[in-house]
Design an enzyme around this catalytic site. Structure first.
Site, PDB file in Angstrom:
ATOM      1  N   ASP A 204      42.128  82.656  17.333  1.00 25.96           N
ATOM      2  CA  ASP A 204      43.250  82.771  18.249  1.00 25.96           C
ATOM      3  C   ASP A 204      44.179  83.899  17.799  1.00 25.96           C
ATOM      4  OD1 ASP A 204      44.866  81.591  20.469  1.00 25.96           O
ATOM      5  OD2 ASP A 204      46.309  81.238  18.855  1.00 25.96           O
ATOM      6  N   GLU A 234      39.900  86.691  19.786  1.00 30.67           N
ATOM      7  CA  GLU A 234      40.560  86.716  21.088  1.00 30.67           C
ATOM      8  C   GLU A 234      41.369  88.012  21.191  1.00 30.67           C
ATOM      9  OE1 GLU A 234      44.043  84.613  23.753  1.00 30.67           O
ATOM     10  OE2 GLU A 234      44.031  84.450  21.584  1.00 30.67           O
ATOM     11  N   ASP A 317      43.177  80.023  29.414  1.00 33.70           N
ATOM     12  CA  ASP A 317      44.337  80.908  29.435  1.00 33.70           C
ATOM     13  C   ASP A 317      44.538  81.606  30.775  1.00 33.70           C
ATOM     14  OD1 ASP A 317      45.394  80.595  26.850  1.00 33.70           O
ATOM     15  OD2 ASP A 317      43.882  81.919  25.992  1.00 33.70           O
TER      16      ASP A 317
END
Length: 481
Positions: A204, A234, A317
């Site tokens: 992340d 990410e 997301d």
């Protein structure tokens, strides 16, 4: 440069654990939201890892061979990006024993498991930060975070927080990754769960950890435990600095997602559902414009990286593609066809395979309607299964080279090649049929008519050895020889 070979052949299935499935074997508190009610920012539905295990048949029947989970560690957020304890699976998910059982069940089926590593920030309940809240400057952990002054204000927005937090959100204090103790703490977490049996990490916001050599050491430590572990970052933009073979294996390929939506969705894309997202889904792209964008992407990274990229149409997301394109199912179909034929590992966000809708967070995190099969779109499920099976059956679609062979105002066509196998893919985004011509000798044997593998498009070879392909409106086709 080497990326895990299994990833190149994988089809991923992304699961948001609180919303996928719940098992009667996991004890639950009473104050849960009804499973079928609209999701909220803070409410819990009670999904768990044993619920996932009890529905592995569905995932395997779909054709997925790997599962990527958003965070599973103990947290006081339904999304679990507010980590309390990196060594404990959240009790609402069934605890460590549930993860053990799930990993074993997945591995028995030949499926891989990738977990989400949230190492840039923790939560206010993280032990070391909580100790600072209790003991102030006397805490032995004070240098694990960046403190600006005293007292800290973790809840009162009218006062300065006095500590660094992710995007200024007080609930997410940032770890001081310049601290060697913090760095070692994170490395040991990564090693621990790999030794436990996971097959990789999705990282992340890794771009927000800039400590020199951090991700290079992370790779060394991870690969020492499992050389074939997948390290997925990410990163929504150009990730070249992380993809030189010394840090990540790949990134979530939003650079591909944006233009694919802009081409297949065109003017149907709802601007309000993509605002604030770091992927360019507007303006609408022609087939020529799409080809140009893909050409740029193809030149960014070596082939070994391209084949390991995680390609996706939406995620936890983003709004779901079905909502982004205003409910236009043809746009989703075309994008899914491209997803499952383009180089890289395709990722299906749970529920996409049954046409589950969802606007921006939290709506994109709806519960999977297991008890309401009447809400499943059988056509969507059927073409997902068919396209995934086609990918598994044709090596060229997994590890073959990529070459654009045609592009115009509304059509884009390309070939995947491996050894003596050629797979031709063509997509027509227009509202009317289109006939295109592609020289056959450069693709297939002269006067050889490729075999139709998918779609209703018509194909023939004329006397000059040219392929004539007639694509109905808003459809695509796949052919092989």
């Amino acid at each position: 440069m080497h990326t895990p070979d299994w990833v190149k052949h994988a089809v991923f299935y992304q699961i948001f654990p609180d919303r996928f499935a719940k098992s009667a074997r996991v004890a639950k508190p009473t104050n849960l939201e009804p499973w079928d009610s609209a999701p909220t920012a803070q409410g819990y539905k009670g999904g768990d890892l044993l619920g996932v295990m009890e529905h592995l048949d569905h995932i395997q029947d779909l054709g997925a061979t790997a599962i990527y989970f958003t965070p599973v560690f103990q947290s006081t957020a339904n999304h679990r990006y507010h980590t309390h304890d990196y060594y404990q699976v959240d009790p609402l998910l069934g605890g460590n024993s549930a993860l053990r059982e799930l990993i074993d069940a997945c591995h028995a089926r030949g499926m891989k498991v990738v977990l989400d590593g949230v190492f840039n920030h923790t939560s206010r309940g993280f032990f070391q930060f909580n100790d600072i809240l209790e003991n102030g400057p006397h805490s032995p952990w004070v240098d694990w975070f960046t403190i600006d002054g005293w007292p800290l204000s973790p809840y009162d927005d009218s006062k300065p927080a006095n500590y660094h937090a992710w995007w200024g959100l007080r609930a997410l204090p940032r770890l001081n990754t310049e601290n060697p103790q913090v760095r070692e703490f994170i490395m040991r977490i990564a090693e621990h769960w790999l030794q436990f049996g996971i097959d990789g990490w999705r990282l992340d916001v890794p771009n927000e950890i800039s400590a020199p050599g951090f991700w290079a050491e992370f790779r060394q430590r991870v690969k020492a435990v499992n050389p074939e572990a997948y390290i997925l970052g990410e990163i929504w933009s150009d990730a070249s600095q992380w993809l030189k073979g010394d840090q990540f294996d790949a990134v979530m390929n939003y650079l591909w997602t944006g233009p694919t939506i802009a081409f297949t969705g065109g003017d149907r894309v709802r601007a309000e559902l993509v605002q604030g997202r770091d992927y360019a889904t507007t303006p609408a792209l022609s087939g020529v414009g799409y080809a140009e964008r893909l050409s740029v992407i193809q030149q960014l990274y070596p082939s070994e990286i391209q084949l390991a990229q995680l390609n996706l149409l939406n995620s936890h997301d983003t709004a779901r593609l079905l909502d982004i394109v205003g409910g236009d199912k043809a746009s989703v179909h075309l994008a899914t066809l491209l997803l499952l034929t383009y180089p890289g590992a395709p990722s299906i966000y749970y529920g996409d395979e049954i046409g589950l809708p969802g606007a921006q967070d939290p709506d994109c995190r709806r519960s999977f309607p297991w008890e309401s099969p009447d809400r499943w779109d059988a056509h969507v499920l059927a073409y997902h299964r068919q396209l995934i099976a086609l990918r598994h059956a044709n090596p060229a679609l997994r590890t073959g080279s990529f070459q654009k062979v045609y592009a115009d105002a509304s059509v884009f066509a390309f070939v995947r090649s491996l050894n003596n196998q050629r797979i031709l893919v063509a997509v027509n985004s227009a509202e009317q049929p289109n006939t295109i011509q592609i020289p056959a000798p450069s693709l297939f044997a002269i006067n050889q008519l490729p075999k139709a593998l998918y779609g209703e498009a018509q194909i023939k070879v004329n006397g000059a050895g040219t392929l004539l392909i007639t694509l109905p409106a808003r459809t695509g086709g796949i052919w092989g020889a």
